[in-house]
Enzyme design. Structure first.
Site, short mmCIF file in Angstrom:
data_model
loop_
_atom_site.label_atom_id
_atom_site.label_comp_id
_atom_site.label_asym_id
_atom_site.label_seq_id
_atom_site.Cartn_x
_atom_site.Cartn_y
_atom_site.Cartn_z
N LYS A 115 0.82 -1.22 0.00
CA LYS A 115 0.00 0.00 0.00
C LYS A 115 0.85 1.26 0.00
O LYS A 115 0.48 2.26 -0.60
CB LYS A 115 -0.96 0.01 1.20
CG LYS A 115 -2.12 -0.94 1.03
CD LYS A 115 -3.27 -0.56 1.94
CE LYS A 115 -4.46 -1.48 1.74
NZ LYS A 115 -5.52 -1.31 2.72
N LYS A 207 -5.24 -10.44 -6.91
CA LYS A 207 -6.40 -10.53 -6.00
C LYS A 207 -7.51 -9.60 -6.44
O LYS A 207 -7.24 -8.49 -6.89
CB LYS A 207 -5.89 -10.14 -4.61
CG LYS A 207 -6.76 -10.49 -3.46
CD LYS A 207 -6.11 -10.03 -2.16
CE LYS A 207 -6.09 -8.51 -2.07
NZ LYS A 207 -5.64 -7.98 -0.79
N LYS A 210 -10.82 -3.85 -3.88
CA LYS A 210 -11.66 -2.66 -3.94
C LYS A 210 -10.98 -1.56 -4.74
O LYS A 210 -11.64 -0.69 -5.30
CB LYS A 210 -11.90 -2.12 -2.52
CG LYS A 210 -12.70 -3.04 -1.61
CD LYS A 210 -12.70 -2.47 -0.19
CE LYS A 210 -13.33 -3.42 0.82
NZ LYS A 210 -12.85 -3.20 2.18
P1 TYM Z 1 -10.79 -5.70 4.05
O1 TYM Z 1 -11.78 -4.62 4.34
O2 TYM Z 1 -9.73 -5.42 3.05
O3 TYM Z 1 -11.55 -7.01 3.61
C1 TYM Z 1 -12.63 -7.53 4.35
C2 TYM Z 1 -12.58 -9.04 4.33
O4 TYM Z 1 -12.62 -9.52 2.99
C3 TYM Z 1 -11.54 -10.41 2.76
N1 TYM Z 1 -11.10 -10.27 1.36
C4 TYM Z 1 -11.03 -11.29 0.49
N2 TYM Z 1 -11.29 -12.60 0.64
C5 TYM Z 1 -11.13 -13.38 -0.45
N3 TYM Z 1 -10.74 -12.90 -1.67
C6 TYM Z 1 -10.46 -11.61 -1.85
N4 TYM Z 1 -10.08 -11.15 -3.04
C7 TYM Z 1 -10.60 -10.72 -0.74
N5 TYM Z 1 -10.41 -9.40 -0.56
C8 TYM Z 1 -10.72 -9.14 0.73
C9 TYM Z 1 -10.44 -9.95 3.72
O5 TYM Z 1 -9.52 -10.97 3.97
C10 TYM Z 1 -11.27 -9.57 4.94
O6 TYM Z 1 -11.55 -10.74 5.70
N6 TYM Z 1 -7.65 -5.41 7.94
C11 TYM Z 1 -8.93 -5.93 7.50
C12 TYM Z 1 -10.10 -5.43 8.32
C13 TYM Z 1 -9.94 -5.61 9.79
C14 TYM Z 1 -10.09 -6.84 10.51
C15 TYM Z 1 -9.89 -6.50 11.88
C16 TYM Z 1 -10.37 -8.14 10.12
C17 TYM Z 1 -9.67 -4.65 10.69
N7 TYM Z 1 -9.63 -5.17 11.97
C18 TYM Z 1 -9.96 -7.47 12.86
C19 TYM Z 1 -10.45 -9.12 11.14
C20 TYM Z 1 -10.23 -8.79 12.48
C21 TYM Z 1 -9.16 -5.49 6.06
O7 TYM Z 1 -8.58 -4.54 5.59
O8 TYM Z 1 -10.13 -6.19 5.42
#
Ligand code: TYM
Length: 346
Positions: A115, A207, A210
């Site tokens: 990032k 991947k 967003k």
């Molecule tokens: P974020 O917002 O990027 O994504 C949310 C969830 O979606 C999953 N994900 C995917 N799974 C499969 N294939 C993909 N292409 C894909 N893109 C995203 C992510 O693995 C996630 O589970 N840091 C985290 C948010 C967070 C969090 C936490 C998660 C903040 N605090 C505590 C668990 C526990 C994030 O940026 O997810």
């Protein structure tokens, strides 16, 4: 070892373009875990601002993620749904973890490197410290299980390292304060199902994300039926028919991805999907996948639209969830203060 009550925590960032990867990698599992666990699901708005967000869009995106949770089947009465910034313990505990985690640990985080890119000097301090806030999210609720997609694995390992180091650094104080031999649980990641890493529809080696500039790289949860079908029709593939067994998907990332999506949406293993479609051309498989995706995703998109049209209701769900989350998080933070040696009102 202290026995911790099984509790699930997970979060999704409100940064727009919520997509099929978020749904299959995370939200589907959020829904399933409600049957067996006490669950806390969080719209992590404080994580979102580690990269600048337009304030009005951020507000809309917080409501969109909340709507997606509810539309997918998360029950905000039986469980907890809230946005992170309403519970100040997340920030407070993250500060303590800033003082537990080591610079070297955070410097190894691949997501920060990706990032921040080449212009690291210009990345926010928050983007660097982000995994500490994530550990605080989880550990404020003493969560034992965290359902996420594959891309969050390294962050969860860091959360485990932080819990272990805190338990060690303060071991005597933890015992002296009556918390047994561990204050924080060592959280288990739950990275399960055939779609833990959904790939871009334009490039099977990247991947689904967003932030991809191409709208055709992802199926958005808010897409309507025509949009879903068109994106699947245009998805990149190779000229070979589908194999009859998963081994035949090696070296065919786009085919592997589409079969994984079909498997996850239908709740079947890849073996079973290939037993049905092995030998078929994409001209047969893609329409079947489009039909399945529309059948599964359209009702969610419709329900999201209905919910988003009533922002007062969504906000009330978040306020109610935050009130209940605060009760748990405040209790944890009081314990942390005692363990660390801070003075507080008792
Ligand atoms: P974020 O917002 O990027 O994504 C949310 C969830 O979606 C999953 N994900 C995917 N799974 C499969 N294939 C993909 N292409 C894909 N893109 C995203 C992510 O693995 C996630 O589970 N840091 C985290 C948010 C967070 C969090 C936490 C998660 C903040 N605090 C505590 C668990 C526990 C994030 O940026 O997810």
């Amino acid at each position: 070892m202290t026995e911790f009550k099984p509790r699930v925590f997970s979060g999704v960032q409100p940064t727009g373009n919520l997509h099929l990867g978020n749904y299959l990698g995370a939200i589907v599992n959020f829904v399933a875990l409600q049957k067996t666990h006490e669950c806390v699901y969080c719209v992590v708005d404080m994580h979102a601002i580690t990269v600048w967000q337009d304030p009005a869009e951020l507000t809309g995106n917080i409501r969109e993620v909340t709507a997606a949770f509810l539309a997918a089947g998360v029950d905000p009465k039986a469980h907890i749904v809230f946005n992170q910034s309403q519970v100040s313990v997340h920030a407070e505990l993250a500060w303590v973890f800033n003082c537990v985690a080591r610079m070297g640990w955070l410097s190894r985080m691949t997501q920060f490197k990706e990032k921040a890119g080449k212009d690291r000097e210009n990345a926010s301090v928050g983007l660097f410290a982000y995994p500490n806030l994530m550990a605080a999210d989880i550990l404020a609720y003493l969560a034992t299980h965290v359902p996420v997609g594959d891309d969050q694995k390294q962050h969860l390992e860091l959360a485990r390292d932080i819990a272990i180091k805190f338990n060690n650094d303060f071991s005597e104080s933890i015992v002296a304060n009556g918390f047994g031999d561990a204050f924080f649980p060592v959280t288990e990641p739950l990275i399960t199902g055939p779609a833990t890493r959904v790939m871009s529809l334009r490039d099977g080696t990247k991947k689904m994300s967003k932030s991809d500039p191409s709208d055709y790289s992802r199926i958005a949860l808010a897409d309507d039926a025509d949009g879903i079908a068109q994106k699947i029709r245009k998805a990149k593939t190779d000229p070979e028919p589908l194999p009859s067994e998963p081994g035949g998907l090696k070296g065919r990332p786009e085919a592997d991805n589409l079969v994984g999506i079909y498997a996850a949406l239908s709740g079947r293993p890849k073996e079973s999907v290939l037993a049905e479609f092995g030998g078929s051309q994409f001209s047969v498989f893609k329409p079947a996948l489009a039909e399945l995706a529309v059948e599964k995703l359209s009702p969610i998109a419709n329900e999201m639209r209905r919910l988003i049209a009533d922002p007062a209701y969504i906000d009330s769900v978040l306020v109610d969830g935050a009130d209940r989350a605060r009760v748990i998080a405040d209790r944890t933070m009081a314990g942390v203060k005692d363990v660390v040696g801070f003075i507080r009102r008792k």
